[in-house]
Design a protein around this motif. Structure first.
Motif, mmCIF file in Angstrom:
data_model
loop_
_atom_site.group_PDB
_atom_site.id
_atom_site.type_symbol
_atom_site.label_atom_id
_atom_site.label_comp_id
_atom_site.label_asym_id
_atom_site.label_seq_id
_atom_site.Cartn_x
_atom_site.Cartn_y
_atom_site.Cartn_z
ATOM 1 N N LYS A 549 0.676 -0.988 0.005
ATOM 2 C CA LYS A 549 -0.118 -0.065 0.041
ATOM 3 C C LYS A 549 0.978 1.260 0.103
ATOM 4 O O LYS A 549 0.756 2.306 -0.690
ATOM 5 C CB LYS A 549 -0.751 0.217 1.306
ATOM 6 C CG LYS A 549 -1.768 -1.222 1.480
ATOM 7 C CD LYS A 549 -3.121 -1.120 0.861
ATOM 8 C CE LYS A 549 -3.826 -2.302 0.879
ATOM 9 N NZ LYS A 549 -4.546 -2.702 -0.183
ATOM 10 N N SER A 552 2.294 2.270 -3.242
ATOM 11 C CA SER A 552 1.160 2.924 -4.229
ATOM 12 C C SER A 552 1.141 4.542 -3.813
ATOM 13 O O SER A 552 1.333 5.332 -4.692
ATOM 14 C CB SER A 552 -0.076 2.495 -3.912
ATOM 15 O OG SER A 552 -0.365 1.060 -3.948
ATOM 16 N N GLN A 555 4.182 6.030 -5.492
ATOM 17 C CA GLN A 555 3.814 6.224 -6.933
ATOM 18 C C GLN A 555 3.189 7.483 -7.117
ATOM 19 O O GLN A 555 3.311 8.459 -8.005
ATOM 20 C CB GLN A 555 3.016 5.306 -7.435
ATOM 21 C CG GLN A 555 3.584 3.831 -7.515
ATOM 22 C CD GLN A 555 4.452 3.605 -8.675
ATOM 23 O OE1 GLN A 555 5.023 4.349 -9.259
ATOM 24 N NE2 GLN A 555 4.834 2.335 -8.985
#
Ligand code: F6R
Length: 629
Positions: A549, A552, A555
């Protein structure tokens, strides 16, 4: 916050007071001052030829805005021969930092001088009343009003002790005070309510007074702690103690558990850096003698009388401020996961005023490095009043929270001098880990799991040492790259969300860079709007349950051109492709990762502050122990 030091004996008072004040500098202050009782006779030369002899005792005040070194220079201009005196470092509450607002303050007739830590809440009414009787005030402070009030009671028929006592009976608020008067040159009168005061018993009829034992440890280890509503008259022949309602009391002499080296820098540039480096040892000290590895269990001596309540507790309430609050937040996650007891954690300042629901099934823990934080103390008193057991997780031995708690655990981190809390945080986490295992073993944790947790916990000091050895230089270089940033974001999930809060707090405290800590997933709900090519984002991403998680979230930051500094687990190659900078920490169980992940963040704030030329150990506006609301 403010600091008090006093001396009565046979040696020159000035150097003892100035050295004591230097030991208190870490607490944060903006001005400093001395009141000395000058031993006369003294030859006074006038017109260059005539010499007159002056006898008696003269009260001399030397004070200024600024650092103790400035007071030292001022004092050197007019050397005073004195064996009785009091000294103060002031952290402004009533009235701006200035020469005139600095302590000591004198009464209307300038016969007595007082230094004061705390706040006199009803000083406005007292000031009006005294002004109507002809008093004129030189400063804007509440302390000067108290000086005048004591002066009102002080007369030939009434001793200084009695005058102080009567005045204190009219005062609402918090105080630690020390008072000297020229007409009573052989004593210092001191008193406390809500602000710590300790009396040091030296050799050869000399005595010391201090708000913090660090000021007097170089001279004596034998001390008497005053409790709230108690006062003492300290003379060369001994100490007389009574309550402010005039009941004589006998106090025990206790022995300070503190080494002089512990309050010195030992070759480090700053106390903060020294304390960061002490963590492998302080974490070990927090565990020492408390672990029964074979049984997978923990023994916490200060909680032995509370085991029944802890076993039956339906809920734990943790309360604290600042960094200690962040430790408590991690404690909540640990205890709920492994002991399955609901835990609430609340800022002490909120808890104390919002009429919280508390009952006899609740056990409360106040977490505090100093053991003197006014809000934490008041929250614990409130919890107790409503029926909870109130326990402490405290560093400073003999501090007010430690003394007022029904029981508790010392973290044994040793004196923490740097204003930014570092080693106390990891020691608090160590104690909270021990508590988690202990509570877990009382309920749902098997001996095998308890043992596995203990074995891993015992490895933490060595892993912290590895981080210090391997990453300090890298962190220093990262600090150079980002030293001119004006904002920072810190993100973490699960156990590392409070670490993000702590990393951000450390950075703003000592480098004055605006920084925010967030649970990483919350970024999308607002802070993401801030991310652009100027925003460094520190993301704590160890290899734990929420690792994917967090990737992400990285990102998402990258997509908006933010600069990612990741704290990641050793061996994680994947993260290198995503983050601009990766600082590695050893692997451990998730609940223990904060003790590792916080270390590079402490170093980052330290080196950022150094690169920006900030005063690391005494950051502006901050006080080490916040004894006022
Ligand atoms: C931060 C810091 C403060 C303290 C807070 C509580 O570096 O030092 O946030 O953590 O003032 O102090 P204690 O733990 O003494 O109650």
């Amino acid at each position: 916050m403010c600091g008090i030091v006093g001396y009565i004996g046979y040696r020159e008072a000035t150097p003892i007071l100035l050295t004591g004040l230097k030991r208190l500098e870490y607490r944060g202050y903006d001005s400093a001052g001395l009141a000395l009782l000058e031993d006369l006779p003294r030859a006074v030369t006038s017109n260059g030829t005539e010499t007159a002899l002056v006898t008696g005792t003269r009260l001399v005040i030397q004070k200024c805005r600024g650092k103790v070194t400035e007071l030292e220079e001022l004092s050197a201009l007019t050397p005073i021969h004195s064996t009785v005196g009091i000294g103060h470092t002031r952290w402004a509450t009533h009235g701006a930092p200035s020469d005139i607002n600095s302590h000591p303050h004198t009464d209307q007739n300038e016969r007595l001088a007082i230094i004061h830590n705390g706040i006199i809440e009803n000083y406005g009414q007292i000031r009006d009343r005294l002004a109507a009787r002809g008093h004129t005030f030189r400063s804007e402070t509440d302390t000067e009003v108290l000086a005048h009030l004591i002066g009102e009671f002080y007369s030939e028929e009434r001793s200084l002790t009695e005058a102080v006592r009567l005045a204190l009976n009219e005062v609402v608020g918090a105080y630690g005070i020390a008072v000297v008067a020229a007409d009573d040159p052989n004593e210092i009168v001191c008193a406390r309510k809500g602000s710590p005061l300790v009396i040091g018993v030296g050799n050869d009829n000399e005595y010391f007074v201090a708000s913090d034992a660090a000021a007097i440890i170089a001279h004596t280890r034998q001390v008497i702690y005053l409790s709230d509503n108690e006062m003492a008259t300290v003379s060369r022949s001994g100490i007389k103690t009574r309550t402010i309602s005039n009941i004589e009391i006998t106090k025990n002499i206790e022995v300070l558990d503190m080494e002089l080296e512990a309050i010195e820098k030992s070759g480090f540039d700053h106390f903060m850096l020294k304390e960061i480096h002490e963590q492998p040892r302080t974490i070990t000290d927090a565990m020492r003698g408390r672990v029964i590895e074979e049984e997978g269990d923990i023994v916490l001596g200060g909680l032995q009388n509370q085991l029944r309540d802890l076993r039956r507790a339906k809920r734990l309430i943790l309360t604290a401020c600042g960094t200690s609050f962040h430790a408590g937040l991690i404690g909540k996650y640990m205890i709920e996961q492994y002991a399955r007891i609901p835990v609430e954690i609340e800022y002490a300042s909120e808890f104390r005023y919002r009429n919280p629901i508390v009952g006899d099934d609740d056990v409360m823990f106040g977490i505090s490095q100093s053991g003197e934080t006014a809000d934490t103390l008041a929250a614990m008193r409130e919890g107790k009043r409503k029926g909870a057991r109130a326990l402490g997780i405290v560093n400073v031995v003999g501090s007010t929270i430690a003394r007022e708690s029904d029981g508790g655990v010392y973290i044994h981190a040793g004196p923490e001098i740097g204003v930014a809390s570092t080693k106390a945080f990891t020691s608090q986490l160590t104690v909270l880990s021990l508590l988690t295992i202990m509570l877990g073993r009382m309920r749902h944790l098997s001996v095998v799991d308890g043992r596995a947790m203990i074995r891993e916990l015992l490895l933490i000091p060595e892993k912290v040492q590895r981080i210090l050895d391997d990453s300090e230089q890298q962190v220093k270089e990262i600090a150079e790259i980002f030293k001119d940033a004006t904002n920072f974001l810190y993100l973490g999930r699960g156990y590392n969300y409070p670490v993000a809060l702590e990393g951000a707090l450390k950075l703003k405290e000592i480098s004055y860079i605006h920084a925010e800590g967030y649970p990483a997933a919350e970024m999308k709900h607002g802070p993401i709007a801030l991310i652009d090519e100027n925003m460094p984002v520190v993301i704590i991403a160890p290899h734990d349950e929420v690792y994917e998680k967090v990737l992400s979230n990285i990102q998402e930051v990258r997509a908006r051109k933010g600069h990612v500094i990741a704290i990641a687990s050793e061996g994680d190659e994947k993260i290198k492709e995503l983050a601009e900078q990766v600082i590695y920490i050893p692997r451990t169980m998730s609940l223990f990762t904060p003790m590792l992940s916080v270390v590079p963040l402490q170093l980052l704030s330290y080196y950022m502050a150094c690169a920006r030329g900030c005063n690391v150990d005494q950051p502006r506006n901050l006080a080490k122990s916040v004894t006022v609301e």
